[in-house]
Design a protein around this motif. Structure first.
Motif, mmCIF file in Angstrom:
data_model
loop_
_atom_site.group_PDB
_atom_site.id
_atom_site.type_symbol
_atom_site.label_atom_id
_atom_site.label_comp_id
_atom_site.label_asym_id
_atom_site.label_seq_id
_atom_site.Cartn_x
_atom_site.Cartn_y
_atom_site.Cartn_z
ATOM 1 N N ASP A 1 -10.405 15.881 10.486
ATOM 2 C CA ASP A 1 -11.234 17.049 10.199
ATOM 3 C C ASP A 1 -10.387 18.314 10.048
ATOM 4 O O ASP A 1 -10.697 19.192 9.238
ATOM 5 N N LYS A 2 -9.306 18.415 10.813
ATOM 6 C CA LYS A 2 -8.420 19.575 10.653
ATOM 7 C C LYS A 2 -7.836 19.617 9.243
ATOM 8 O O LYS A 2 -7.764 20.677 8.616
ATOM 9 N N ASN A 3 -7.452 18.457 8.756
ATOM 10 C CA ASN A 3 -6.884 18.412 7.408
ATOM 11 C C ASN A 3 -7.913 18.825 6.364
ATOM 12 O O ASN A 3 -7.602 19.530 5.401
ATOM 13 N N SER A 4 -9.180 18.393 6.562
ATOM 14 C CA SER A 4 -10.234 18.782 5.616
ATOM 15 C C SER A 4 -10.486 20.277 5.664
ATOM 16 O O SER A 4 -10.688 20.928 4.629
ATOM 17 N N LEU A 5 -10.487 20.842 6.868
ATOM 18 C CA LEU A 5 -10.729 22.278 7.002
ATOM 19 C C LEU A 5 -9.591 23.103 6.413
ATOM 20 O O LEU A 5 -9.796 24.234 5.969
ATOM 21 N N ARG A 6 -8.389 22.547 6.403
ATOM 22 C CA ARG A 6 -7.278 23.240 5.759
ATOM 23 C C ARG A 6 -7.440 23.262 4.245
ATOM 24 O O ARG A 6 -6.924 24.151 3.565
ATOM 25 N N MET A 7 -8.187 22.258 3.720
ATOM 26 C CA MET A 7 -8.471 22.223 2.278
ATOM 27 C C MET A 7 -9.672 23.131 2.033
ATOM 28 O O MET A 7 -10.804 22.750 2.293
ATOM 29 N N MET A 8 -9.423 24.328 1.602
ATOM 30 C CA MET A 8 -10.465 25.347 1.557
ATOM 31 C C MET A 8 -11.625 24.989 0.626
ATOM 32 O O MET A 8 -12.698 25.557 0.712
ATOM 33 N N GLU A 9 -11.431 24.027 -0.268
ATOM 34 C CA GLU A 9 -12.516 23.663 -1.178
ATOM 35 C C GLU A 9 -13.454 22.631 -0.575
ATOM 36 O O GLU A 9 -14.482 22.293 -1.148
ATOM 37 N N ALA A 10 -13.101 22.077 0.604
ATOM 38 C CA ALA A 10 -13.961 21.100 1.274
ATOM 39 C C ALA A 10 -15.003 21.836 2.112
ATOM 40 O O ALA A 10 -14.674 22.764 2.858
ATOM 41 N N GLY A 11 -16.249 21.411 2.000
ATOM 42 C CA GLY A 11 -17.324 22.078 2.718
ATOM 43 C C GLY A 11 -17.285 21.793 4.210
ATOM 44 O O GLY A 11 -16.977 20.679 4.635
ATOM 45 N N ASN A 12 -17.644 22.789 5.012
ATOM 46 C CA ASN A 12 -17.762 22.638 6.464
ATOM 47 C C ASN A 12 -19.163 23.067 6.866
ATOM 48 O O ASN A 12 -19.561 24.209 6.637
ATOM 49 N N MET A 13 -19.918 22.128 7.451
ATOM 50 C CA MET A 13 -21.326 22.374 7.738
ATOM 51 C C MET A 13 -21.541 22.700 9.209
ATOM 52 O O MET A 13 -20.987 22.042 10.091
ATOM 53 N N ALA A 14 -22.348 23.703 9.466
ATOM 54 C CA ALA A 14 -22.731 24.054 10.832
ATOM 55 C C ALA A 14 -23.895 23.180 11.281
ATOM 56 O O ALA A 14 -24.891 23.047 10.564
ATOM 57 N N ILE A 15 -23.772 22.596 12.453
ATOM 58 C CA ILE A 15 -24.887 21.900 13.085
ATOM 59 C C ILE A 15 -25.395 22.788 14.212
ATOM 60 O O ILE A 15 -24.636 23.151 15.116
ATOM 61 N N VAL A 16 -26.646 23.180 14.133
ATOM 62 C CA VAL A 16 -27.280 23.933 15.218
ATOM 63 C C VAL A 16 -28.337 23.017 15.814
ATOM 64 O O VAL A 16 -29.269 22.591 15.121
ATOM 65 N N THR A 17 -28.184 22.682 17.081
ATOM 66 C CA THR A 17 -29.003 21.623 17.663
ATOM 67 C C THR A 17 -29.867 22.105 18.824
ATOM 68 O O THR A 17 -29.459 22.979 19.599
ATOM 69 N N SER A 18 -31.033 21.519 18.947
ATOM 70 C CA SER A 18 -31.935 21.786 20.072
ATOM 71 C C SER A 18 -31.966 20.595 21.031
ATOM 72 O O SER A 18 -32.913 20.412 21.785
ATOM 73 N N LEU B 1 -23.803 12.905 11.652
ATOM 74 C CA LEU B 1 -23.649 13.865 10.557
ATOM 75 C C LEU B 1 -22.169 14.131 10.256
ATOM 76 O O LEU B 1 -21.786 14.273 9.088
ATOM 77 N N LYS B 2 -21.362 14.185 11.288
ATOM 78 C CA LYS B 2 -19.927 14.360 11.055
ATOM 79 C C LYS B 2 -19.356 13.196 10.247
ATOM 80 O O LYS B 2 -18.550 13.390 9.324
ATOM 81 N N GLN B 3 -19.782 11.970 10.603
ATOM 82 C CA GLN B 3 -19.306 10.802 9.866
ATOM 83 C C GLN B 3 -19.780 10.845 8.425
ATOM 84 O O GLN B 3 -19.009 10.539 7.494
ATOM 85 N N ALA B 4 -21.028 11.221 8.204
ATOM 86 C CA ALA B 4 -21.548 11.325 6.837
ATOM 87 C C ALA B 4 -20.742 12.336 6.030
ATOM 88 O O ALA B 4 -20.432 12.112 4.851
ATOM 89 N N MET B 5 -20.365 13.440 6.645
ATOM 90 C CA MET B 5 -19.578 14.451 5.953
ATOM 91 C C MET B 5 -18.176 13.935 5.612
ATOM 92 O O MET B 5 -17.648 14.189 4.534
ATOM 93 N N ARG B 6 -17.579 13.202 6.545
ATOM 94 C CA ARG B 6 -16.239 12.653 6.270
ATOM 95 C C ARG B 6 -16.256 11.710 5.071
ATOM 96 O O ARG B 6 -15.288 11.646 4.307
ATOM 97 N N GLU B 7 -17.361 10.973 4.936
ATOM 98 C CA GLU B 7 -17.455 10.004 3.842
ATOM 99 C C GLU B 7 -17.372 10.672 2.478
ATOM 100 O O GLU B 7 -17.013 10.033 1.491
ATOM 101 N N ILE B 8 -17.690 11.962 2.414
ATOM 102 C CA ILE B 8 -17.648 12.663 1.127
ATOM 103 C C ILE B 8 -16.604 13.775 1.131
ATOM 104 O O ILE B 8 -16.660 14.697 0.323
ATOM 105 N N GLY B 9 -15.665 13.694 2.077
ATOM 106 C CA GLY B 9 -14.557 14.643 2.091
ATOM 107 C C GLY B 9 -14.869 15.996 2.665
ATOM 108 O O GLY B 9 -14.157 16.966 2.405
ATOM 109 N N CYS B 10 -15.954 16.095 3.440
ATOM 110 C CA CYS B 10 -16.341 17.365 4.065
ATOM 111 C C CYS B 10 -16.278 17.233 5.579
ATOM 112 O O CYS B 10 -15.928 16.172 6.117
#
Length: 608
Positions: free
Chosen positions: A59-76, A94-103
């Motif tokens: 995930d750190k590597n993805s976040l370094r790639m500025m074109e990869a989306g990073n999604m906020a999870i706000v949970t109750s 949700l994190k796993q789903a995001m990794r599957e598409i490079g986010c």
């Protein structure tokens, strides 16, 4: 899709005109926020390092790639409440789903999630409505790190979804999707549960029998299956285009549930500003979306709490919705669903009968909803007549919903509507303004003119009932329950007693500045009265035996007598000033600054 109904069109245009200046200011603000946001590529190395310090290497590597989306999870999430317990595993899914598409996705923050069912009739219930605006603030705090390209909001019940919505709209330049967890599977039939509750109120069975019935009703993880505020929230979210279509009422253990959760993540990644299909949530929630949410609520017989929540949500998007709008829409929109307490079916039966997508099809085809409204999925709201299934490869595919409902006792068509109106009416008269839900009230019980029984707390009703002094026609007034007085608790403890009196053949009604949600059922209940007693409303001057008229047919809420004499009376003293204990003292500033029920009962937007 049918041509838009003239009354729906007129209300929508009136909202647009009334809101024009405020809406322009809101859109200008979120555009400015978007332009001024600290893009990850422009954050200092220190800021960025703090933002992903706890992430795994991938995930750190993805976040370094500025074109990869990073999604906020706000949970109750919490694990004492059945509706929210399934959310324990959602962030990892949700994190796993995001990794599957490079986010990537990160839990940006959590919000409190209290349950009215647990606190009902207790001191903690006085914090319930107040928690909505606090949740909005917590959501904004969660997003304030501005490391995110979109929001995945995990919320279901009562005040939680409206609070999340209000907070997300304060970051309206971000796209957003809400991710439900679904209702528990059906337990004890609602009719039997209602019967046992009434027997307990009558003293014919004991607490052990009552507890067993309640346990058989609320028996597993997932949302409660009756159509209260929690499930009304899911209906409204779908109707506003902020949830995957057909996803509201899929049970937590259904294999489709996890797939829909992942699909929400995939869809959010498609609509960020990093791609070519940018859909900021502040633009999606416009007047058409607000009207669609209101229409769906009315056509399904949803919770009266949304007469406040929708007003506050709309205001968070720069839109001014009022009770006249809701009442006029209710007069035009037919009632198409019978779900408890407006019928004996639960939301699982409703889902099996065709669910949200089939309901929307009936409303769209007859012009009661805006087909061209913007959404977070599909091309427009016209696409929300589709429902999800799993194909042979265990992937989500979308099919058109049934043209006709599969159980016409639960979900029907416009030409065979259960009622020609939505069943939520505006009440007004010399006692003030309020709302009443009549979708479960028999026509012969909708007009009550009788002496007042005046109490200042719902617990005062039981001794009167047991003494036999209520075995007559009466209008029970429960005052000093409004937002400023008590934070506006729900008053469910009243209904078994009032229902019993009605069953005995007495004409009975309730008048209160408190809340009832969907629990008023068969007894006419004029609720949310403004001005509330604590703000100088005339409920504070009523006395035992005053003749009152509650006419749900004409919308009359009247003191029948000498109005000059009523106005000249001294108001009864506020019986619950300076609440202490159970954290209530911490919320005095919220109560002091809260707006009235018609203005959304909000301390974030006082005086809307």
């Amino acid at each position: 899709m049918g041509q838009i109904n003239p009354q729906v069109a007129a209300v929508t245009q009136r909202i647009i005109k009334r809101s024009a200046s405020l809406r322009d200011d809101y859109l200008r603000q979120i555009a400015e926020d978007y332009n001024n946001r600290p893009e990850r590529g422009k954050l200092s190395c220190g800021n960025l390092a703090h933002g992903f310090a706890a992430c795994g290497e991938e995930d750190k590597n993805s976040l370094r790639m500025m074109e990869a989306g990073n999604m906020a999870i706000v949970t109750s999430y919490n694990d004492m409440l059945s509706a929210h317990q399934p959310y324990a595993t959602y962030p990892d899914k949700l994190k796993q789903a995001m990794r599957e598409i490079g986010c990537t996705a990160q839990v940006a923050g959590g919000v409190p999630a209290m349950c009215d069912g647990v606190t009902q009739g207790q001191d903690g219930m006085e914090l319930s409505l107040l928690s909505r605006d606090l949740i909005a603030q917590c959501t904004a705090m969660s997003l304030s790190h501005q490391m995110f390209d979109g929001v995945l909001a995990l919320g279901i019940c009562d005040k939680i979804v409206p609070g999340l919505m209000m907070g997300v709209l304060s970051f309206g330049y971000l796209p957003a999707l809400f991710v439900p967890a679904g209702p528990m599977e059906s337990g004890l039939p609602n009719k039997e549960k209602q019967r046992i509750r009434q027997l307990y109120a009558e003293g014919k069975i004991g607490r052990d029998e009552l507890l067993q019935a309640e346990s058989d009703s609320y028996h597993s993880h997932g949302t409660c299956t009756f159509y209260g505020t929690a499930n009304s929230n899911q209906m409204v979210l779908e109707a506003m285009g902020l949830q995957m279509p057909g996803s509201s009422f899929v049970n937590p253990d259904n294999p489709l549930r996890d797939k829909l959760t992942a699909e929400a993540g995939y869809q959010l990644a498609r609509i960020t500003a990093l791609g070519n299909d940018y859909r900021p949530v502040g633009e999606i929630v416009d007047a058409r979306a607000v009207v669609n949410g209101t229409v769906a609520l009315l056509a399904s017989g949803g919770s009266t709490n949304h007469t406040m929540h929708l007003v506050a949500i709309a205001r968070a998007a720069g839109i001014i919705l009022n009770w006249d709008d809701i009442s006029e829409l209710s007069a035009a929109v037919p009632l198409l669903a019978r779900v408890y307490p407006n019928g004996q079916a639960d939301v699982n039966h409703f889902h099996a009968a065709g669910g949200t997508s089939c309901l929307f099809r009936q409303l769209l085809d007859s012009g009661f909803m805006h087909a061209d409204a913007k959404t977070s999925w599909g091309d427009s709201f016209a696409d929300f007549t589709q429902e999800p299934r799993l194909d042979a490869d265990n992937k989500v595919v979308w099919h058109e919903s049934p043209q006709q409902p599969l159980d016409m006792e639960v979900l029907t068509t416009v030409d065979k509507a259960f009622s020609n109106e939505g069943g939520l009416r505006l009440m007004s008269g010399n006692l003030g303004r309020g709302v009443i839900k009549v979708s479960a009230v028999a026509l012969e019980n909708q007009i009550v003119e009788a002496p007042a029984v005046v109490i200042d707390a719902q617990d005062d009703l039981e001794p009167l009932f047991k003494s036999g002094s209520l075995d007559r026609d009466c209008v029970v007034v429960v005052r000093y329950q409004g937002p400023k007085a008590l934070g506006m608790p729900e008053l469910h403890k009243l209904m078994p007693f009032l229902g019993t009196l009605q069953d005995k053949g007495h004409k009975v009604a309730l008048v209160t500045d408190g809340r009832m949600s969907g629990a008023s059922g068969k007894v006419p209940a004029a609720i949310h009265i403004v001005p509330e007693a604590a703000s100088g409303g005339l409920l504070g001057k009523l006395r035992e035996g005053d003749l009152l008229r509650v006419n749900a047919v004409t919308g009359e809420l009247m003191f029948v007598g000498d109005e000059a004499e009523l106005n000249a009376r001294e108001a009864a003293p506020l019986p619950n000033a300076g609440q202490q204990g159970c954290g209530r003292e911490l919320f005095a500033i919220n109560r002091d600054n809260i707006s009235n029920a018609e203005q959304g009962a909000s301390f974030l937007f006082p005086g809307v």
